[in-house]
Scaffold this motif. Structure first.
Motif, short mmCIF file in Angstrom:
data_model
loop_
_atom_site.label_atom_id
_atom_site.label_comp_id
_atom_site.label_asym_id
_atom_site.label_seq_id
_atom_site.Cartn_x
_atom_site.Cartn_y
_atom_site.Cartn_z
N ALA C 51 -4.90 -9.62 -9.30
CA ALA C 51 -5.97 -10.37 -8.63
C ALA C 51 -7.15 -9.47 -8.32
O ALA C 51 -7.00 -8.25 -8.17
N TYR C 52 -8.30 -10.09 -8.22
CA TYR C 52 -9.47 -9.45 -7.61
C TYR C 52 -9.32 -9.83 -6.13
O TYR C 52 -9.81 -10.87 -5.69
N GLU C 53 -8.59 -9.01 -5.39
CA GLU C 53 -8.03 -9.46 -4.12
C GLU C 53 -9.03 -9.98 -3.08
O GLU C 53 -8.88 -11.09 -2.58
N PRO C 54 -10.09 -9.21 -2.76
CA PRO C 54 -10.98 -9.76 -1.71
C PRO C 54 -11.67 -11.05 -2.13
O PRO C 54 -11.81 -11.99 -1.34
N MET C 55 -12.04 -11.13 -3.41
CA MET C 55 -12.68 -12.36 -3.88
C MET C 55 -11.67 -13.51 -3.93
O MET C 55 -12.00 -14.65 -3.60
N ALA C 56 -10.43 -13.22 -4.32
CA ALA C 56 -9.41 -14.27 -4.38
C ALA C 56 -9.19 -14.87 -2.99
O ALA C 56 -9.10 -16.09 -2.82
N LEU C 57 -9.15 -14.02 -1.96
CA LEU C 57 -8.98 -14.54 -0.60
C LEU C 57 -10.18 -15.38 -0.17
O LEU C 57 -10.03 -16.43 0.44
N VAL C 119 -9.66 -19.39 -8.45
CA VAL C 119 -9.25 -18.17 -7.73
C VAL C 119 -8.97 -17.05 -8.74
O VAL C 119 -8.17 -17.23 -9.65
N PRO C 120 -9.65 -15.90 -8.59
CA PRO C 120 -9.55 -14.84 -9.60
C PRO C 120 -8.20 -14.11 -9.56
O PRO C 120 -8.07 -13.07 -8.93
N ILE C 121 -7.25 -14.71 -10.27
CA ILE C 121 -5.90 -14.16 -10.44
C ILE C 121 -5.55 -14.35 -11.91
O ILE C 121 -5.90 -15.38 -12.49
N TRP C 122 -4.87 -13.35 -12.48
CA TRP C 122 -4.53 -13.41 -13.90
C TRP C 122 -3.06 -13.11 -14.10
O TRP C 122 -2.49 -12.27 -13.40
N PRO D 82 -11.75 -12.52 -17.46
CA PRO D 82 -11.48 -13.70 -18.29
C PRO D 82 -11.26 -14.93 -17.41
O PRO D 82 -11.08 -14.78 -16.19
N PRO D 83 -11.21 -16.11 -18.03
CA PRO D 83 -10.82 -17.30 -17.28
C PRO D 83 -9.55 -17.03 -16.49
O PRO D 83 -8.65 -16.36 -16.97
N VAL D 84 -9.49 -17.54 -15.27
CA VAL D 84 -8.38 -17.21 -14.39
C VAL D 84 -7.11 -17.96 -14.81
O VAL D 84 -7.18 -19.00 -15.46
N SER D 85 -5.95 -17.42 -14.45
CA SER D 85 -4.68 -18.04 -14.83
C SER D 85 -3.62 -17.87 -13.74
O SER D 85 -2.45 -17.67 -14.02
N GLY D 86 -4.07 -17.96 -12.49
CA GLY D 86 -3.12 -17.91 -11.38
C GLY D 86 -2.37 -19.23 -11.25
O GLY D 86 -2.61 -20.18 -12.01
#
Lengths: 139, 87, 139, 87
Positions: C51-57, C119-122, D82-86
């Protein structure tokens, strides 16, 4: 494997959800109903649920079978608490695992709505000044 | 009891138990009575139950919701209860 | 009180749901997403979330604020797991408490759909023969 | 560095980190560049990133999604992913 239970013990909703998860599934949706402190403006001190137990279990199983016909779901868990419950305690858990979460949401919402109409369980609320059998819960 | 009557195990739940003062009772009905007929007898025998739930009292036969037309047999289990309020 | 968290520890979904329950509420709906063994016919051994942690929160908090505008809800909890996850482990929990369960169902479904888009998580899946960044999860 | 350039902290996440070989980099841009312009420079500097994600690479400025028109300031944090995938 489905799960239909009546219990006088406290319900662990996380454990309930976990018990029905099959490895191929992607999502579980869980409805957790609990004892409200205030209903219709009146303060509840505690309440008692009573059931026609064997019939309640049969009706829960029938709901499970109908839900499987309507939705693409893997497993269902329904646990209803009986006996005396304090404010904030979980009275019912309905949990549904499905390959796609849309089915899990829809089946879970359908099951709790039907449960409140057909499963023979009754709620008695106790107040500071008396008690009442609840004639109809939130539809 | 004679040969033209049957014995049915009758159960009451929720407010129905309080309005009859009992949770279960063995009741004799004439042979051939159906579930709706038995319901009328029970409502008549317990006036407070009839007053409160004449139109809405639910009933089941052998743990299945009854529609009223089912003919009762000796040893059947017939249950009466108010609209449910679980959840 | 709302709850937005990223964690590398195992998620207890029952505890998550319980943490957001206010006494006046009647129902909590919880979405529990977890690591599938098979996706698109391929066997996953384990996976890693980054994750881009601070942005994800921040994005999770924005989703919470938008959900409050759209639905009549009391509290929201969103927890996303990061790091290495084994098959069957919970990757995300979205839990919503509301006075009426219809709002809880709708808000929970809306939140997980939005979370997967914004939410920026991969997610990186590991197979016996390699690995792949997942480009789009189930919409 | 001269007075007409700014330094921006650039972050890469997910597959973008692997295609650039780094998680973060301080990059100098001409003063007045906007987020879209910086994105073009980064895609040009990392051909594999451009090949894979020209149309879909997302970017944020100071932890907020950028629309491209934002003028960058010295010390800003610009992230590409990239496009997110959470979930």
């Amino acid at each position: 494997m489905d799960l239909f239970e009546l219990t006088t013990e406290a319900i662990d909703i996380g454990a309930a959800a976990r018990r029905i998860v099959p490895p191929e599934c992607g999502a579980t949706v869980t409805l957790d109903g609990y004892v409200r402190e205030f209903t219709r403006g009146k303060q509840t001190l505690y309440l008692i649920y009573e059931a026609y137990e064997p019939m309640a279990l049969k009706e829960m199983e029938k709901l499970g079978a109908s839900a499987r016909e309507k939705f693409e779901i893997s497993n269902i868990g329904i646990i209803h608490r009986l006996g005396k419950l304090e404010i904030g305690e979980t009275s019912v858990v309905v949990t549904v695992a499905a390959p796609h979460r849309k089915d899990a949401f829809e089946a879970c919402a359908w099951l709790i709505t039907k449960l409140k109409k057909t499963v023979p369980i009754w709620k008695k609320e106790f107040y500071a000044d008396g008690w009442a059998w609840v004639e109809s819960s939130e539809p | 009891m004679n040969s033209t009557s049957i014995k049915v195990n009758v159960l009451f739940f929720g407010a129905a138990a309080e309005l009859t003062g009992k949770r279960n009772e063995e009741i004799a009905f004439p042979a051939g009575v159906n579930a709706a007929g038995a319901r009328e007898s029970v409502l008549a025998a317990y006036p407070l139950l009839g007053e409160r739930y004449r139109g809405s009292l639910l009933f089941s036969l052998n743990e299945e919701y009854a529609d009223g037309g089912e003919v009762l047999k000796d040893g059947d289990e017939l249950a009466f209860f108010p609209p449910v309020s679980g959840g």
